[in-house]
Scaffold this active site. Structure first.
Site, PDB file in Angstrom:
ATOM      1  N   ASN A  11     -31.598  -6.852  38.513  1.00 10.33           N
ATOM      2  CA  ASN A  11     -31.988  -5.604  39.184  1.00 10.33           C
ATOM      3  C   ASN A  11     -32.970  -4.876  38.266  1.00 10.33           C
ATOM      4  O   ASN A  11     -32.579  -4.324  37.247  1.00 10.33           O
ATOM      5  CB  ASN A  11     -30.725  -4.754  39.421  1.00 10.33           C
ATOM      6  N   TRP A  12     -34.237  -4.917  38.665  1.00  8.29           N
ATOM      7  CA  TRP A  12     -35.278  -4.339  37.800  1.00  8.29           C
ATOM      8  C   TRP A  12     -35.387  -2.821  37.970  1.00  8.29           C
ATOM      9  O   TRP A  12     -36.201  -2.177  37.304  1.00  8.29           O
ATOM     10  CB  TRP A  12     -36.620  -5.015  38.078  1.00  8.29           C
ATOM     11  N   LYS A  13     -34.639  -2.275  38.893  1.00  6.46           N
ATOM     12  CA  LYS A  13     -34.622  -0.815  39.124  1.00  6.46           C
ATOM     13  C   LYS A  13     -36.055  -0.274  39.235  1.00  6.46           C
ATOM     14  O   LYS A  13     -36.939  -0.971  39.705  1.00  6.46           O
ATOM     15  CB  LYS A  13     -33.839  -0.116  38.019  1.00  6.46           C
ATOM     16  N   HIS A  97     -25.638   0.511  45.513  1.00 14.08           N
ATOM     17  CA  HIS A  97     -25.655   0.636  44.051  1.00 14.08           C
ATOM     18  C   HIS A  97     -25.212   2.050  43.665  1.00 14.08           C
ATOM     19  O   HIS A  97     -25.538   3.022  44.355  1.00 14.08           O
ATOM     20  CB  HIS A  97     -27.069   0.361  43.521  1.00 14.08           C
ATOM     21  N   GLU A  99     -26.221   4.059  41.547  1.00 13.37           N
ATOM     22  CA  GLU A  99     -27.317   5.036  41.375  1.00 13.37           C
ATOM     23  C   GLU A  99     -27.761   5.580  42.727  1.00 13.37           C
ATOM     24  O   GLU A  99     -28.111   6.758  42.843  1.00 13.37           O
ATOM     25  CB  GLU A  99     -28.486   4.376  40.616  1.00 13.37           C
ATOM     26  N   GLU A 169     -19.252  -3.181  39.845  1.00  9.10           N
ATOM     27  CA  GLU A 169     -20.008  -2.533  38.776  1.00  9.10           C
ATOM     28  C   GLU A 169     -19.327  -1.223  38.399  1.00  9.10           C
ATOM     29  O   GLU A 169     -19.580  -0.186  39.030  1.00  9.10           O
ATOM     30  CB  GLU A 169     -21.428  -2.226  39.249  1.00  9.10           C
ATOM     31  N   GLY A 175     -25.689   0.530  32.252  1.00 11.82           N
ATOM     32  CA  GLY A 175     -26.735   1.080  31.393  1.00 11.82           C
ATOM     33  C   GLY A 175     -26.207   1.809  30.177  1.00 11.82           C
ATOM     34  O   GLY A 175     -26.953   2.507  29.488  1.00 11.82           O
ATOM     35  N   SER A 215     -23.865  -3.626  31.892  1.00 12.32           N
ATOM     36  CA  SER A 215     -24.221  -3.998  30.516  1.00 12.32           C
ATOM     37  C   SER A 215     -23.952  -5.471  30.200  1.00 12.32           C
ATOM     38  O   SER A 215     -23.538  -5.816  29.093  1.00 12.32           O
ATOM     39  CB  SER A 215     -23.507  -3.085  29.515  1.00 12.32           C
ATOM     40  N   GLY A 236     -28.883  -5.377  34.966  1.00 10.64           N
ATOM     41  CA  GLY A 236     -29.937  -4.370  34.961  1.00 10.64           C
ATOM     42  C   GLY A 236     -30.812  -4.540  33.729  1.00 10.64           C
ATOM     43  O   GLY A 236     -31.723  -5.377  33.692  1.00 10.64           O
ATOM     44  N   GLY A 237     -30.520  -3.767  32.691  1.00 10.60           N
ATOM     45  CA  GLY A 237     -31.375  -3.711  31.492  1.00 10.60           C
ATOM     46  C   GLY A 237     -31.776  -5.076  30.959  1.00 10.60           C
ATOM     47  O   GLY A 237     -32.961  -5.311  30.660  1.00 10.60           O
TER      48      GLY A 237
HETATM   49  C1  PEP Z   1     -27.198  -2.452  37.344  1.00  7.32           C
HETATM   50  O1  PEP Z   1     -28.049  -1.622  37.437  1.00  7.32           O
HETATM   51  O2  PEP Z   1     -26.793  -3.006  38.377  1.00  7.32           O
HETATM   52  C2  PEP Z   1     -26.640  -2.770  36.020  1.00  7.32           C
HETATM   53  C3  PEP Z   1     -25.562  -3.476  35.967  1.00  7.32           C
HETATM   54  O3  PEP Z   1     -27.314  -2.261  34.934  1.00  7.32           O
HETATM   55  P1  PEP Z   1     -27.065  -2.641  33.389  1.00  7.32           P
HETATM   56  O4  PEP Z   1     -26.972  -4.144  33.295  1.00  7.32           O
HETATM   57  O5  PEP Z   1     -28.248  -2.089  32.667  1.00  7.32           O
HETATM   58  O6  PEP Z   1     -25.775  -1.989  32.970  1.00  7.32           O
END
Ligand code: PEP
Length: 258
Positions: A11-13, A97, A99, A169, A175, A215, A236-237
């Site tokens: 997920n490049w957000k 998600h 967010e 999640e 994050g 994470s 994500g990251g």
């Molecule tokens: C996400 O945004 O779905 C996520 C899991 O982010 P991160 O890996 O950065 O915690």
């Protein structure tokens, strides 16, 4: 270990220009040869969907959108429909998600409509659920997560839901660098599968891929993916660099081969 094909989704957000997205997609496709026993999907920003599709053409990497609206077309300024996502080659779409729930008012009822509309168009929904730190500390994790799963799948049977992917999640792990312990993730994943089984039928629930997100990085991916009900990762990251994302794909391959 499991007959479910692992899925690693990036997920490049809200990151990356078109050129940056294409460079990243190019790095990922080098690792994903045909026949890889692990499925890989990337979710660029909407403006990069078409260029990334071009970069990925002929590869096995799937293309995901980060959001969708449930109507096909009409007076819905700023929205994208499942039909349009299909038109640009999306195979998957992230919905619910945390967010989007937190900043854009996404609700379980909306997630259900999105899932239903995507499924009609044969786009695989990656449906996110997860509890806040406060809810975890109050011992409400399973109430919250199972409630989200139930509300978002209400009225849809196993046939309609067939390809659904769920992503657990925990909000406090997204994050933040904090990851759920593998055994805690497993407990929630198992509870989600059991609940889906009770609601929609066990034989289908056994086929549903439940990803962990929060994470995930190269150093913890193997441990998480060693759990029997952790069928992959939503990343994500660490998906923003091929150097970090590829070792997570490798962990998915090891799970498939174990
Ligand atoms: C996400 O945004 O779905 C996520 C899991 O982010 P991160 O890996 O950065 O915690």
């Amino acid at each position: 270990m499991s007959t479910r094909t692992p899925l690693i989704a990036g997920n490049w957000k809200l990151h990356n220009t078109v050129a940056e997205s294409q460079a990243l997609a190019g790095g990922v496709r080098k690792r994903v040869r045909d026949g890889l026993p692990c499925q890989v999907v990337v979710a660029p920003v909407a403006t990069s969907l078409v260029p990334v599709r071009e970069t990925l053409a002929g590869s096995a990497v799937g293309l995901a959108a980060q959001n969708v609206y449930w109507e096909d077309s009409g007076a819905f300024t700023g929205e994208l429909s499942p039909a349009l996502l299909l038109d640009v080659g999306c195979t998957h779409c992230i919905i619910g998600h945390s967010e989007r729930r937190q900043y854009f008012g996404e609700t379980d009822a909306g997630v259900r409509k999105k899932a239903s509309a995507l499924l009609v168009h044969k786009i695989v929904p990656i449906m996110c659920v997860g509890e806040s730190l406060e809810q975890r500390e109050a011992g409400k994790t399973l109430d919250v997560v199972l409630g989200q799963v139930e509300a978002a799948t209400e009225g849809l049977d196993a046939v309609a839901l067939a390809p659904l992917v769920v992503a657990y999640e925990p909000i406090w792990a997204i994050g933040t660098g904090r990851t759920a312990k593998a055994e805690d993730a497993q407990e929630v994943h198992r509870a989600i599968r059991d609940h889906l089984g009770a609601l929609k039928g066990e034989s289908w629930a056994d086929t549903v891929r439940i990803l962990y997100g929060g994470s995930v990085k190269p150093s913890n991916a193997d441990e998480l993916l060693a759990e029997p009900d952790v069928d992959g990762a939503l990343v994500g990251g660490a998906s923003l660099s091929a150097d970090n994302f590829i070792p997570i794909i490798d962990a998915g391959v090891r799970r498939a081969e174990s």
